[in-house]
Write an enzyme that holds these catalytic residues in place. Structure first.
Site, PDB file in Angstrom:
ATOM      1  N   LYS A  23     -52.978 -26.125  57.653  1.00 14.45           N
ATOM      2  CA  LYS A  23     -53.317 -26.914  56.451  1.00 14.45           C
ATOM      3  C   LYS A  23     -54.807 -26.847  56.150  1.00 14.45           C
ATOM      4  O   LYS A  23     -55.217 -26.622  55.009  1.00 14.45           O
ATOM      5  CB  LYS A  23     -52.914 -28.376  56.666  1.00 14.45           C
ATOM      6  CG  LYS A  23     -53.474 -29.319  55.608  1.00 14.45           C
ATOM      7  CD  LYS A  23     -53.057 -30.755  55.821  1.00 14.45           C
ATOM      8  CE  LYS A  23     -53.851 -31.529  56.848  1.00 14.45           C
ATOM      9  NZ  LYS A  23     -55.150 -32.042  56.394  1.00 14.45           N
ATOM     10  N   ASN A  24     -55.621 -27.043  57.205  1.00 13.30           N
ATOM     11  CA  ASN A  24     -57.056 -27.180  56.968  1.00 13.30           C
ATOM     12  C   ASN A  24     -57.769 -25.856  56.733  1.00 13.30           C
ATOM     13  O   ASN A  24     -58.985 -25.828  56.559  1.00 13.30           O
ATOM     14  CB  ASN A  24     -57.701 -27.995  58.105  1.00 13.30           C
ATOM     15  CG  ASN A  24     -57.240 -29.455  58.033  1.00 13.30           C
ATOM     16  OD1 ASN A  24     -56.742 -29.908  56.992  1.00 13.30           O
ATOM     17  ND2 ASN A  24     -57.377 -30.167  59.132  1.00 13.30           N
ATOM     18  N   ARG A  94     -58.586 -35.872  49.926  1.00 11.03           N
ATOM     19  CA  ARG A  94     -60.020 -36.004  50.197  1.00 11.03           C
ATOM     20  C   ARG A  94     -60.760 -34.695  49.949  1.00 11.03           C
ATOM     21  O   ARG A  94     -61.884 -34.678  49.460  1.00 11.03           O
ATOM     22  CB  ARG A  94     -60.205 -36.445  51.655  1.00 11.03           C
ATOM     23  CG  ARG A  94     -61.652 -36.389  52.128  1.00 11.03           C
ATOM     24  CD  ARG A  94     -61.783 -36.907  53.533  1.00 11.03           C
ATOM     25  NE  ARG A  94     -62.952 -36.369  54.214  1.00 11.03           N
ATOM     26  CZ  ARG A  94     -64.145 -36.953  54.228  1.00 11.03           C
ATOM     27  NH1 ARG A  94     -64.343 -38.066  53.590  1.00 11.03           N
ATOM     28  NH2 ARG A  94     -65.149 -36.408  54.888  1.00 11.03           N
ATOM     29  N   CYS A 118     -56.563 -39.328  53.504  1.00  9.65           N
ATOM     30  CA  CYS A 118     -56.081 -40.162  54.597  1.00  9.65           C
ATOM     31  C   CYS A 118     -56.888 -41.445  54.729  1.00  9.65           C
ATOM     32  O   CYS A 118     -58.107 -41.431  54.561  1.00  9.65           O
ATOM     33  CB  CYS A 118     -56.215 -39.394  55.915  1.00  9.65           C
ATOM     34  SG  CYS A 118     -54.711 -38.656  56.453  1.00  9.65           S
ATOM     35  N   ASP A 309     -57.289 -34.797  65.793  1.00  6.75           N
ATOM     36  CA  ASP A 309     -55.941 -34.670  65.216  1.00  6.75           C
ATOM     37  C   ASP A 309     -54.847 -34.638  66.282  1.00  6.75           C
ATOM     38  O   ASP A 309     -53.679 -34.809  65.978  1.00  6.75           O
ATOM     39  CB  ASP A 309     -55.845 -33.382  64.385  1.00  6.75           C
ATOM     40  CG  ASP A 309     -56.748 -33.412  63.175  1.00  6.75           C
ATOM     41  OD1 ASP A 309     -56.954 -34.503  62.632  1.00  6.75           O
ATOM     42  OD2 ASP A 309     -57.256 -32.350  62.780  1.00  6.75           O
TER      43      ASP A 309
END
Ligand code: EPU
Length: 441
Positions: A23-24, A94, A118, A309
């Site tokens: 995802k990141n 974000r 988040c 995480d």
């Protein structure tokens, strides 16, 4: 729309999980694609809610973006026509504040709302804005509208040193640096492998970014243009979720593909906890229960430390360890939204006081000595977990709660599936393949 999981837990999970793209990395490669000329082909992009929201957002700015196959995304920003990020779309993630870079590149001026995302702490972007200003960008904030206004009067140049490293801050300033006519240097940068993947993508398309210890040197370039499709790395966070679930459920799960050096510190700690860990060919790892789980204390920190995480998943595994374990969260404030929820399952888990000599230095968020924080939890295991109704408040906590329900006997309801699905692709399908009983309701 169904936004809950109905989970019948209590059985060992066994089988294989094929990891999705990170995802990141996906989010940042899509944002950076807006600075490229022509089509950008990105492979291994997970179809998760954050990616879907970002695609909607860049389309609202005039970019084209469409999936060609399940995980191949084509982006073209040649027609970008809007330099103001929509408040509704922008507040959903974000990372939308990283749009400063492509919008400044295309228009020399832009309007970006204060970032959402988040709810794991205040998550201000003060250091990042200071970095923009240090590189010569003029930034003002309108408290009335909640919008930042940024303008480039002259090409970015010079140096910025992060007082404490920031992951997306490093990435945003790196993208800003691509616009330089000189050189931009960023010091005390974050070193997450996801940032390396973004650099690989940019450098393979004409960028000239040099990594030198904790420093990035960004040199002048003419343009960004893709020569060939870029395949993003696998999601390390997803690996940790399934690996800890394998051990906690007394199961046996093979996960891949992933490069060992991306998860080396995690593999070590799994072995310390008595987990069975075996490297299999083709970048696959087998995680299997091989007897009593030992309690292991962890403290989160930026790479190469134990990632923030991963700690909610670690808590899940520690619920099944014999004895007491401690988790100390150093990177974000409020990353323990799962604690009270896990108690509903019968977990023996509680906040304890943290005694730290120099909290301003020790914690990566901006520590306020007048504020009280809950940064440490104690878990005593092994817990026999029973069913409950659980509520997800943030992404990684969501994965922990769904996994907690998978360990608990009886039928649990986990509300807030769409939050978990911001970051986990095909969660229901993958869990079912492992023998888990889960359905969306
Ligand atoms: N911070 C500030 N001011 C700043 C920048 C950061 O106070 O200007 C604070 C943050 O509030 C946080 C700490 O510094 O407490 C570290 O923040 P950082 O900027 O490094 O984190 P991030 O870039 O916001 C990314 C990932 C996170 C991941 C962290 C750590 C993305 C979109 N997010 O966050 O991922 O936990 O780096 O690696 O890349 C997730 O995927 O669930 C997630 C939260």
């Amino acid at each position: 729309m169904s936004d809950s999981y109905l989970i019948s837990g209590g059985r060992p999970l066994k089988g294989e999980v094929v990891l999705s793209g990170a995802k990141n990395v996906a989010l940042k490669t899509i944002i950076a694609a807006l600075m490229f000329k022509g089509d950008v082909i990105l492979k291994n992009i997970p179809r998760i809610n954050d990616v879907i929201d970002l695609i909607e957002l860049i389309k609202s700015l005039g970019a084209k973006a469409e999936f060609r196959e399940k995980n191949t995304l084509i982006v073209n920003a040649d027609g970008l026509k809007n330099n103001k990020v929509d408040l509704v779309n922008g507040s959903k993630i974000r990372v939308s504040f990283m749009l400063f870079a492509p919008l400044l590149y295309r228009f020399g001026e832009c309007f970006v709302p204060n970032p959402g995302g988040c709810r794991i702490g205040a998550r201000p972007i003060d250091r990042i804005v200071a970095g923009l200003v240090a590189l010569g960008i003029v930034v003002t904030y309108d408290e009335g509208t909640g919008y930042f206004h940024a303008k480039i009067n002259k090409k970015p140049k010079g140096k910025y040193r992060f007082e404490k490293p920031s992951h997306t801050g490093t990435e945003l300033l790196m993208l800003i640096g691509l616009m330089t006519d000189h050189t931009v240097e960023i010091e005390n940068v974050a070193n997450e492998p996801e940032i390396d993947d973004l650099i690989l993508y940019l450098n393979s398309s004409g960028a000239n970014i040099v990594e030198d210890n904790n420093k990035l040197i960004i040199n002048k370039i003419s343009e960004l243009k893709q020569k060939e499709a870029f395949t993003i790395m696998s999601d390390r966070n997803e690996l940790v979720t399934y690996a800890t679930l394998a051990i906690a459920s007394h199961g046996d799960i093979t996960v891949g593909p992933i490069n060992e050096n991306l998860i080396a510190s995690f593999l070590d700690i799994m072995k310390n906890a008595g987990a069975g860990v075996e490297a299999i060919s083709n970048y696959k790892y087998r995680f299997f229960y091989q007897g009593e789980i030992k309690p292991v204390d962890i403290e989160t920190s930026p790479h190469p430390g134990f990632m923030t995480d991963w700690q909610p998943s670690w808590a899940i595994m520690m619920l099944k360890a014999t004895g007491k374990s401690i988790i100390h969260e150093r990177v974000f404030e409020n990353r323990f939204s799962y604690v009270d929820e896990l108690k509903k399952l019968g977990a023996n888990i509680e906040f304890i006081e943290s005694r730290v000599e120099n909290p301003e230095f020790f914690y990566h968020f901006n520590h306020d000595k007048n504020k009280s924080y809950q940064q440490v939890i104690k878990i005593v295991g092994p817990s026999e977990l029973h069913n409950a109704i659980l509520n997800i408040a943030d992404l990684r906590a969501g994965a922990a709660l769904a996994c907690g329900a998978l360990l608990a006997t009886g039928e649990s309801v986990v509300n807030g599936a769409s939050i978990l699905e911001r970051g986990y692709e095909d969660f229901v399908e993958k869990v079912k393949k492992l023998g888990g009983e889960i359905k969306k309701v």
